[in-house]
Design an enzyme around this catalytic site. Structure first.
Site, PDB file in Angstrom:
ATOM      1  N   HIS A  32      36.137  43.681  40.352  1.00  0.00           N
ATOM      2  CA  HIS A  32      34.877  44.423  40.459  1.00  0.00           C
ATOM      3  C   HIS A  32      34.683  45.359  39.270  1.00  0.00           C
ATOM      4  O   HIS A  32      33.901  46.295  39.336  1.00  0.00           O
ATOM      5  CB  HIS A  32      34.826  45.217  41.774  1.00  0.00           C
ATOM      6  CG  HIS A  32      35.224  44.410  42.974  1.00  0.00           C
ATOM      7  ND1 HIS A  32      36.516  44.397  43.464  1.00  0.00           N
ATOM      8  CD2 HIS A  32      34.522  43.556  43.734  1.00  0.00           C
ATOM      9  CE1 HIS A  32      36.579  43.568  44.504  1.00  0.00           C
ATOM     10  NE2 HIS A  32      35.398  43.049  44.692  1.00  0.00           N
TER      11      HIS A  32
HETATM   12  S1  FES Z   1      37.886  46.609  41.040  1.00  0.00           S
HETATM   13 FE1  FES Z   1      37.866  45.901  43.074  1.00  0.00          FE
HETATM   14  S2  FES Z   1      39.943  45.350  43.384  1.00  0.00           S
HETATM   15 FE2  FES Z   1      39.938  46.130  41.373  1.00  0.00          FE
END
Ligand code: FES
Length: 218
Positions: free
Chosen positions: A166
């Site tokens: 993410h």
């Molecule tokens: S940014 Fe979501 S698990 Fe690492």
């Protein structure tokens, strides 16, 4: 193969005990195949005893065999542990005001590390970083991008760890950037130096009774 294993860990949730990447060296995500082959004997030498792993006990590592700029990943309690031999340039980056202004917790106020690593480098010896390699957002394994780069993995990259799940970003000391999904710095496990070049992950230095279970978030 070191490069492939380093790359394939991205997006995989930890802990997990069945991957072939139990122990590997990442020299960055674009390391040459030849270089990886040369490093294989070194990996074998550092491979901890199977019974030690099964017991979840401490794991020793000779950091003297890690070249500046390289990272070794070992497993402790089913978790990947990043051991990074930082270069003088990386140590300088850790103090760069441009970097510090972008971090969420630059002074490690949250309990994500033992007291003996609550300092500017989040480590006992500045040149060796020891981190739990699990993103504090949802548990992916961040990728190692030690070199600054104008465009990879994101624009104006200063070097550190990038979680592609993410988009969370961490500096070379595991300090999380502001404005990304991950809320906290990467944890620092208990560890100590048995000699100038041997670390033991899973044990505090003598005199410390720090409890790894006290960290804010893994
Ligand atoms: S940014 Fe979501 S698990 Fe690492």
């Amino acid at each position: 193969m070191a490069t492939g294993e380093a790359t394939t860990t991205a997006g995989i949730h930890a802990p997990e005990g069945t991957r072939r990447d139990f122990l590997y060296i990442a020299t960055g995500t674009v390391a040459a195949v030849g270089a990886a082959a040369v490093l294989v004997p070194l990996i074998a030498q550092m491979n901890p005893d199977a019974s030690t792993l099964a017991a979840g006990g401490p794991v020793d590592l000779d950091v003297g065999k890690i070249a500046p700029g390289q990272q070794v990943v070992i497993r402790w309690r089913e978790r990947p542990i990043f051991v990074f031999h930082r270069t003088p340039e990386t140590l300088q980056t850790l103090q760069d005001p441009k970097l510090l202004s972008q971090l969420s917790d630059p002074n490690s106020r949250e309990i994500q590390q033992p007291p003996y690593a609550t300092n500017a480098t989040r480590s006992i010896k500045p040149e060796f970083g020891v981190l739990v390699g699990i993103c504090t957002h949802l548990g992916c394994i961040p990728m190692f991008y030690p070199q600054p780069n104008a465009s990879t993995p994101v624009t104006n990259w200063l070097g550190g760890y990038f979680c592609p799940c993410h988009g969370s970003k961490y500096d070379p000391a595991g300090r999380v950037f502001s404005g990304v999904p991950a809320p906290y710095n990467l944890p620092v496990p208990p560890y100590t130096f048995l000699s100038d070049t041997t670390i033991r992950v899973g044990e505090n230095p003598s005199g410390s009774t720090w409890d790894f279970g006290s960290i804010r978030q893994l």
